[in-house]
Design a protein around this motif. Structure first.
Motif, PDB file in Angstrom:
ATOM      1  N   VAL A 154     115.185  20.900   3.641  1.00 51.33           N
ATOM      2  CA  VAL A 154     115.831  21.930   4.455  1.00 51.33           C
ATOM      3  C   VAL A 154     115.645  23.326   3.857  1.00 51.33           C
ATOM      4  N   ASP A 155     115.489  23.420   2.551  1.00 49.06           N
ATOM      5  CA  ASP A 155     115.362  24.728   1.901  1.00 49.06           C
ATOM      6  C   ASP A 155     114.033  25.411   2.221  1.00 49.06           C
ATOM      7  N   ALA A 156     113.056  24.667   2.707  1.00 49.87           N
ATOM      8  CA  ALA A 156     111.748  25.238   2.995  1.00 49.87           C
ATOM      9  C   ALA A 156     111.619  25.727   4.439  1.00 49.87           C
ATOM     10  N   ASP A 157     112.572  25.411   5.305  1.00 50.64           N
ATOM     11  CA  ASP A 157     112.509  25.808   6.714  1.00 50.64           C
ATOM     12  C   ASP A 157     112.531  27.330   6.852  1.00 50.64           C
ATOM     13  N   PHE A 158     111.810  27.817   7.860  1.00 47.42           N
ATOM     14  CA  PHE A 158     111.851  29.249   8.160  1.00 47.42           C
ATOM     15  C   PHE A 158     111.495  29.470   9.628  1.00 47.42           C
ATOM     16  N   GLU A 159     111.781  30.657  10.097  1.00 51.69           N
ATOM     17  CA  GLU A 159     111.464  31.013  11.481  1.00 51.69           C
ATOM     18  C   GLU A 159     111.055  32.470  11.524  1.00 51.69           C
ATOM     19  N   THR A 160     110.193  32.797  12.483  1.00 46.93           N
ATOM     20  CA  THR A 160     109.731  34.167  12.638  1.00 46.93           C
ATOM     21  C   THR A 160     109.477  34.459  14.119  1.00 46.93           C
ATOM     22  N   LYS A 161     109.634  35.724  14.471  1.00 46.00           N
ATOM     23  CA  LYS A 161     109.392  36.150  15.848  1.00 46.00           C
ATOM     24  C   LYS A 161     107.898  36.376  16.024  1.00 46.00           C
ATOM     25  N   MET A 162     107.370  35.928  17.154  1.00 48.62           N
ATOM     26  CA  MET A 162     105.953  36.117  17.454  1.00 48.62           C
ATOM     27  C   MET A 162     105.775  37.431  18.215  1.00 48.62           C
ATOM     28  N   GLN A 163     104.684  38.098  17.946  1.00 47.72           N
ATOM     29  CA  GLN A 163     104.373  39.370  18.600  1.00 47.72           C
ATOM     30  C   GLN A 163     103.518  39.108  19.838  1.00 47.72           C
ATOM     31  N   GLU A 164     103.818  39.795  20.927  1.00 49.69           N
ATOM     32  CA  GLU A 164     103.002  39.670  22.132  1.00 49.69           C
ATOM     33  C   GLU A 164     101.755  40.535  21.951  1.00 49.69           C
ATOM     34  N   VAL A 165     100.586  39.895  21.952  1.00 50.17           N
ATOM     35  CA  VAL A 165      99.330  40.614  21.741  1.00 50.17           C
ATOM     36  C   VAL A 165      98.569  40.810  23.044  1.00 50.17           C
ATOM     37  N   GLY A 166      99.046  40.200  24.102  1.00 46.85           N
ATOM     38  CA  GLY A 166      98.428  40.334  25.421  1.00 46.85           C
ATOM     39  C   GLY A 166      99.303  39.608  26.426  1.00 46.85           C
ATOM     40  N   TYR A 169     100.946  35.231  22.467  1.00 46.61           N
ATOM     41  CA  TYR A 169     101.814  35.615  21.346  1.00 46.61           C
ATOM     42  C   TYR A 169     101.154  35.144  20.064  1.00 46.61           C
ATOM     43  N   SER A 170     101.367  35.895  18.991  1.00 42.08           N
ATOM     44  CA  SER A 170     100.700  35.564  17.743  1.00 42.08           C
ATOM     45  C   SER A 170     101.580  35.925  16.546  1.00 42.08           C
ATOM     46  N   THR A 171     101.393  35.181  15.482  1.00 45.03           N
ATOM     47  CA  THR A 171     102.049  35.495  14.211  1.00 45.03           C
ATOM     48  C   THR A 171     101.279  34.823  13.084  1.00 45.03           C
ATOM     49  N   GLU A 172     101.534  35.303  11.882  1.00 41.98           N
ATOM     50  CA  GLU A 172     100.912  34.734  10.694  1.00 41.98           C
ATOM     51  C   GLU A 172     101.974  33.989   9.906  1.00 41.98           C
ATOM     52  N   LEU A 173     101.679  32.739   9.525  1.00 37.34           N
ATOM     53  CA  LEU A 173     102.606  31.927   8.741  1.00 37.34           C
ATOM     54  C   LEU A 173     101.978  31.564   7.408  1.00 37.34           C
ATOM     55  N   THR A 174     102.810  31.534   6.371  1.00 33.78           N
ATOM     56  CA  THR A 174     102.390  31.073   5.054  1.00 33.78           C
ATOM     57  C   THR A 174     103.342  29.962   4.640  1.00 33.78           C
ATOM     58  N   PHE A 175     102.803  28.777   4.429  1.00 32.84           N
ATOM     59  CA  PHE A 175     103.628  27.619   4.110  1.00 32.84           C
ATOM     60  C   PHE A 175     103.785  27.473   2.599  1.00 32.84           C
ATOM     61  N   PRO A 176     105.029  27.322   2.120  1.00 33.09           N
ATOM     62  CA  PRO A 176     105.262  27.240   0.676  1.00 33.09           C
ATOM     63  C   PRO A 176     105.006  25.849   0.083  1.00 33.09           C
ATOM     64  N   LEU A 177     104.988  24.809   0.918  1.00 29.09           N
ATOM     65  CA  LEU A 177     104.831  23.441   0.423  1.00 29.09           C
ATOM     66  C   LEU A 177     103.804  22.684   1.251  1.00 29.09           C
TER      67      LEU A 177
END
Length: 181
Positions: free
Chosen positions: A126-138, A142-150
């Motif tokens: 549960v400590d590794a969970d995350f969320e982010t808002k995606m940007q509308e590119v067209g 929608y797009s976003t960049e994710l970096t996974f810690p595990l």
């Protein structure tokens, strides 16, 4: 004569009438101690490495799970949106990967939503969970960049909201370690 016979009898023997001098009794006692020690090791390991509950508010979400599923199905059938989630490459621990989310209606016309959010959910931590808002590119993209810690298995949930309507797309992915590429 009895003294020489007593000296020749081995200290541990199957024929020995004393319980703690009989190898069968000692073997059973040793087996029981081994089983108890392994069980104790498992219990200690479970307590030390327990990540706890993975889902926050699991009880409240579980109570409404069937109703939420039915309402999601009804919204999916009513709206008839087609959603797709793509990544630029296989995700690797510590390296950014761009995710694109496309949504169109049955005629192929892009759907402009109010918000698009991507949630990265790790079932085992549960400590590794995350969320982010995606940007509308067209339109409808929608797009976003994710970096996974595990490394390991992750569930990605993309939630698009447009007015009163919201739809969720879920994908299970596997994040590779740096040395397994």
């Amino acid at each position: 004569m009895n003294e020489t016979r007593a000296e020749n009898t081995p200290r541990f023997s199957q024929h020995n009438k004393e319980a703690f001098r009989n190898p069968w009794v000692l073997g059973w006692i040793g087996g029981i101690i081994l089983v108890l020690a392994v069980n104790a090791a498992f219990i200690v390991t479970a307590i030390v490495t327990n990540p706890g509950l993975v889902e926050k508010n699991y009880y409240e979400k579980g109570q409404d799970q069937e109703q939420n599923f039915i309402s999601q199905q009804q919204a999916r059938n009513r709206l008839d949106w087609h959603m797709k989630l793509d990544a630029t490459h296989k995700p690797v621990v510590g390296e950014p990967v761009r995710y694109s989310f496309n949504i169109v209606d049955t005629k192929g016309i892009p759907i402009d939503g109010d918000t698009a959010v991507i949630q990265a959910y790790r079932p085992s931590d549960v400590d590794a969970d995350f969320e982010t808002k995606m940007q509308e590119v067209g339109p409808g993209v929608y797009s976003t960049e994710l970096t996974f810690p595990l490394k390991g298995i992750w569930d990605l949930n993309v939630i698009l909201t447009k007015g009163e309507d919201s739809l969720k797309l879920t994908r299970r992915i596997s994040v590779l370690s740096n040395d397994s590429r």
